[in-house]
Design a protein around this motif. Structure first.
Motif, PDB file in Angstrom:
ATOM      1  N   LEU A  35      81.660  89.082 -40.818  1.00  0.00           N
ATOM      2  CA  LEU A  35      81.792  89.551 -42.322  1.00  0.00           C
ATOM      3  C   LEU A  35      82.198  91.146 -42.653  1.00  0.00           C
ATOM      4  CD1 LEU A  35      80.579  88.701 -44.978  1.00  0.00           C
ATOM      5  CD2 LEU A  35      78.313  89.164 -44.405  1.00  0.00           C
ATOM      6  N   GLN A  36      81.676  91.707 -41.715  1.00  0.00           N
ATOM      7  CA  GLN A  36      82.039  93.179 -42.209  1.00  0.00           C
ATOM      8  C   GLN A  36      83.454  93.605 -41.999  1.00  0.00           C
ATOM      9  OE1 GLN A  36      79.642  95.858 -42.881  1.00  0.00           O
ATOM     10  NE2 GLN A  36      81.554  96.862 -43.644  1.00  0.00           N
ATOM     11  N   ARG A  37      83.993  92.923 -41.127  1.00  0.00           N
ATOM     12  CA  ARG A  37      85.524  92.953 -40.871  1.00  0.00           C
ATOM     13  C   ARG A  37      86.500  92.568 -42.011  1.00  0.00           C
ATOM     14  NH1 ARG A  37      84.853  91.407 -35.262  1.00  0.00           N
ATOM     15  NH2 ARG A  37      85.298  89.218 -35.831  1.00  0.00           N
ATOM     16  N   LEU A  38      85.918  91.094 -42.587  1.00  0.00           N
ATOM     17  CA  LEU A  38      86.264  90.662 -43.677  1.00  0.00           C
ATOM     18  C   LEU A  38      86.437  91.663 -44.922  1.00  0.00           C
ATOM     19  CD1 LEU A  38      87.841  88.191 -44.879  1.00  0.00           C
ATOM     20  CD2 LEU A  38      85.915  87.131 -45.231  1.00  0.00           C
ATOM     21  N   ILE A  39      84.922  92.085 -45.022  1.00  0.00           N
ATOM     22  CA  ILE A  39      84.682  93.057 -46.121  1.00  0.00           C
ATOM     23  C   ILE A  39      85.771  94.183 -46.280  1.00  0.00           C
ATOM     24  CG2 ILE A  39      83.068  94.537 -47.308  1.00  0.00           C
ATOM     25  CD1 ILE A  39      81.011  92.672 -46.311  1.00  0.00           C
ATOM     26  N   ASP A  40      85.857  94.726 -44.957  1.00  0.00           N
ATOM     27  CA  ASP A  40      86.822  96.013 -44.931  1.00  0.00           C
ATOM     28  C   ASP A  40      88.300  95.587 -45.152  1.00  0.00           C
ATOM     29  OD1 ASP A  40      84.653  97.408 -44.198  1.00  0.00           O
ATOM     30  OD2 ASP A  40      84.889  97.166 -41.867  1.00  0.00           O
ATOM     31  N   GLN A  41      88.625  94.159 -44.470  1.00  0.00           N
ATOM     32  CA  GLN A  41      89.998  94.092 -44.852  1.00  0.00           C
ATOM     33  C   GLN A  41      90.405  93.749 -46.234  1.00  0.00           C
ATOM     34  OE1 GLN A  41      90.551  90.392 -42.305  1.00  0.00           O
ATOM     35  NE2 GLN A  41      90.306  91.747 -40.344  1.00  0.00           N
ATOM     36  N   THR A  42      89.452  93.106 -47.039  1.00  0.00           N
ATOM     37  CA  THR A  42      89.790  92.992 -48.625  1.00  0.00           C
ATOM     38  C   THR A  42      89.318  93.970 -49.371  1.00  0.00           C
ATOM     39  OG1 THR A  42      87.565  91.650 -48.755  1.00  0.00           O
ATOM     40  CG2 THR A  42      89.494  90.408 -48.116  1.00  0.00           C
ATOM     41  N   ALA A  43      89.004  95.026 -49.082  1.00  0.00           N
ATOM     42  CA  ALA A  43      88.279  96.288 -49.836  1.00  0.00           C
ATOM     43  C   ALA A  43      89.512  96.750 -50.636  1.00  0.00           C
ATOM     44  CB  ALA A  43      87.999  97.258 -48.769  1.00  0.00           C
ATOM     45  N   GLU A  44      90.705  96.811 -50.306  1.00  0.00           N
ATOM     46  CA  GLU A  44      91.697  97.218 -51.131  1.00  0.00           C
ATOM     47  C   GLU A  44      92.565  96.361 -51.866  1.00  0.00           C
ATOM     48  OE1 GLU A  44      92.073 100.324 -51.313  1.00  0.00           O
ATOM     49  OE2 GLU A  44      90.631 100.862 -49.849  1.00  0.00           O
ATOM     50  N   SER A  45      92.258  95.201 -51.739  1.00  0.00           N
ATOM     51  CA  SER A  45      92.976  93.929 -52.486  1.00  0.00           C
ATOM     52  C   SER A  45      92.341  93.524 -53.592  1.00  0.00           C
ATOM     53  CB  SER A  45      93.145  92.909 -51.541  1.00  0.00           C
ATOM     54  OG  SER A  45      91.985  92.362 -51.303  1.00  0.00           O
ATOM     55  N   GLY A  46      91.059  93.838 -53.858  1.00  0.00           N
ATOM     56  CA  GLY A  46      90.533  93.472 -55.123  1.00  0.00           C
ATOM     57  C   GLY A  46      89.832  92.024 -55.013  1.00  0.00           C
TER      58      GLY A  46
END
Length: 634
Positions: free
Chosen positions: A209-220
């Motif tokens: 979950l944390q990896r996905l949150i970090d990956q999508t942080a910049e994409s909106g």
């Protein structure tokens, strides 16, 4: 280096690809450690880099205990200086002591049970809890604990990292920093999947979950977590056993897995809770919310549209869901997971929509919770809570020979009722049970006196529930004796109901209080028998006069698998010369089944629901002008 030092440890040349013996660190641990503790310690295996990464942080407390979960439980075998400063105990006082040394009135027992459950399952555990220093002052601590195993000998130890947060708010930077520090340690145990269902375990869920949150942080994009809480599975567990519940959990996981999209992940986050990680690729937040709601309803439908058939039994499950989103509700996996679980639990306690969102209304809910605490404190101090009574039937003659006193909280008309399953635990948390328990006992004695004054009622008795915290009061027996004597009722007509859970903690202290109560003439009943933690040895040692067989087993009688438990407990009670009572009787068939097994007493809605004292007198056939309305006065 001293045993409690936070200076770096010289491990010598190592390779991070292997697990290395604890022998390099062992001399520093055992130096100055009392011989009685050394005898309980064995060479341990750790991952040195993960251990170093935590110990070198001087503002964190580091603790190692032995790996026992059953009584007498674990004991400290290593503490660092930060831990001694936080607790106020010296290293010598802590080594060999049990962690219960730090427990007190506000220590949440449910947290301890969740801790044990996670550790038994091989998972790490993170939470916040109130502990108590040596001087008695409480402090709020945030901690993570994980199991460390010696591969060669199967020996377990528990490794804990702790930080006091009494005067801190859960700021985002603190959560983020702690997540980074502990990720390496959480990875060290190796297991990624739940062995029963094949889904991700709690630890792996948080990492993904944390990896996905970090990956999508910049994409909106929006990352969602849907927590699915399955209710009343503990009843199925008690009635049918571990094989059935494991089979059921596996089937639930299969149904949920069949509904997953390729980019979604399924996890078993706790015993009876699953979670789904969802990425909502949407330009607008409302579109993402619609997508998450649609997915949550799909998962609920997967497990509720059709009953489960296991070992010839047809089982129906109830499920509620909580949805938390990043970045709307937070940017940290642990934060979202806790929020989603709280929302799922809240949805379980309402008859409205089984899905709840995390939104700004959560602040209102927190305000309502604070208000509820204040209202309950006022209600106790102003004696607003009242007793209802449910009859206990003698199966030999079909008459009501006693009653159980049950606490109720009357509220103004139009307000939603608050059940005892809500306000009793809250009273425990607020430290109100001593005062409230005294009120209950006194009011029940007053009512018993008025009912015994009626013709033919001299032997009538009332039972009251005694909370676990009350049993830790060494003066409880003396207080109850003073009350009963001043009112003029015999202790033998006041039965004290004790749950099995009350016998799990501080057994030496509890046993002395129980002995004092018995010596004073009070009868003891073991409540909800079969659902708690007491052993048969305690049932033999403690002089109970009555065992109340839990309704979960009676409901599964006479045709269900609970019938075998009901029959076995009847035989056990006869051999121990203890009378048995079947709780939760709702049908003539259940009553007849209890009669056939020579149960002496029964209780349940088949006879009557709990009712006010005046209504009880009418139900019992006593003349209205002979029975006091409400509780009698001195």
């Amino acid at each position: 280096m001293s045993p409690g030092s936070t200076q770096p440890i010289n491990w010598g040349p190592v390779s991070c690809k292997k697990r290395y013996s604890f022998s390099a660190f062992w001399p520093h641990i055992v130096a100055d450690t009392p011989s009685r503790i050394i005898a309980r310690m064995q060479p341990m295996t750790f991952r040195p880099p993960a251990l170093l990464a935590v110990i070198k942080e001087s503002d964190f407390s580091v603790v190692i205990t032995t790996g026992e979960l059953e009584p007498a439980g674990p004991v400290y075998v290593h503490v660092n200086d930060a831990f001694t400063r936080m607790t106020g105990y010296s290293r010598e006082e802590l080594l060999g002591a049990a962690p219960s040394l730090l427990e007190g009135p506000d220590t949440d027992r449910t947290v301890l049970e969740r801790l044990k459950s996670n550790l038994r399952a091989g998972d790490s555990f993170e939470c916040q809890a109130w502990n108590y220093r040596k001087d008695g002052t409480p402090y709020l601590v945030e901690w993570t604990i994980t199991r460390l195993r010696h591969d060669g000998e199967g020996l377990d130890y528990f490794f804990s990292v702790q930080q006091e947060i009494t005067n801190l708010n859960p700021a985002q930077d603190r959560l983020e920093g702690q997540t980074r520090r502990l990720n390496a340690l959480l990875n060290s145990s190796g297991a990624k999947h739940d062995p029963i269902t094949g889904a991700l375990n709690h630890r792996s869920m948080l990492l993904r979950l944390q990896r996905l949150i970090d990956q999508t942080a910049e994409s909106g994009s929006v990352t969602g977590l849907v927590s699915l809480q399955f209710r009343r599975l503990d009843r199925i567990d008690r009635a049918f056993g571990v094989e059935t519940i494991n089979h059921l959990l596996s089937d639930i996981a299969k149904r949920l897995g069949n509904r997953l999209k390729p980019e979604e992940s399924l996890a078993r986050s706790h015993d009876h809770t699953f979670a789904v990680i969802i990425s909502a690729e949407a330009d607008a937040a409302n579109d993402a919310d619609h997508h998450l709601m649609k997915r949550a309803r799909s998962f609920i439908a997967a497990v509720t549209e059709k009953d489960f058939e296991i070992a010839g039994e047809v089982l129906r499950v109830e499920v509620s869901a909580g949805i938390a989103r990043a970045p709307t509700d937070g940017r940290h996996a642990r934060e979202l997971a806790l929020l989603a679980e709280e929302l799922a639990e809240g949805a379980a306690n309402t008859d409205a929509d089984p899905i709840r969102w995390a939104d700004h209304s959560i602040k209102e809910a927190q305000r309502q919770e604070i208000k509820l605490e204040g209202d309950l404190q006022s209600a106790v101090s102003e004696k607003q809570l009242v007793l209802f009574y449910q009859p206990v039937m003698d199966l030999e003659n079909g008459k009501a020979v006693g009653a159980e006193a049950l606490l109720r909280w009357p509220l103004p008309e139009g307000q939603a009722p608050i059940g005892p399953d809500c306000f009793i635990p809250l009273a425990e948390q607020l430290g109100l049970m001593d005062e409230l328990g005294g009120q209950v006992f006194e009011d029940a004695c007053l009512q018993l006196r008025s009912w015994q004054a009626l013709e033919g009622n001299a032997a009538f008795w009332i039972s009251v529930n005694v909370a676990p915290s009350q049993l830790r009061d060494p003066n409880l027996a003396a207080r109850f004796v003073d009350i009963s004597r001043s009112i003029g009722v015999s202790p033998r007509c006041m039965k004290l109901e004790i749950t099995e859970n009350a016998l799990e903690f501080d057994i030496n202290c509890v046993r002395q209080v129980i002995d004092d109560l018995v010596a004073a003439g009070f009868s003891l009943a073991l409540d909800d028998f079969g659902t708690g933690y007491s052993s048969l040895g305690r049932l033999i040692d403690i002089p109970f006069n009555l065992i109340k067989v839990d309704k979960a087993f009676v409901w599964q009688s006479p045709d269900g698998r609970g019938a075998g438990v009901v029959a076995s407990l009847a035989q056990l009670s006869r051999h121990l010369h203890i009378e048995a009572l079947g709780e939760g009787v709702e049908t003539p068939a259940q009553e007849a089944f209890l009669r056939s097994l020579n149960y002496r007493f029964a209780q349940g809605f088949y006879y009557a629901k709990p009712m006010a004292a005046a209504d009880f007198a009418v139900w019992a056939g006593w003349l209205p002008d002979q029975a006091h309305v409400g509780v009698a006065t001195t």
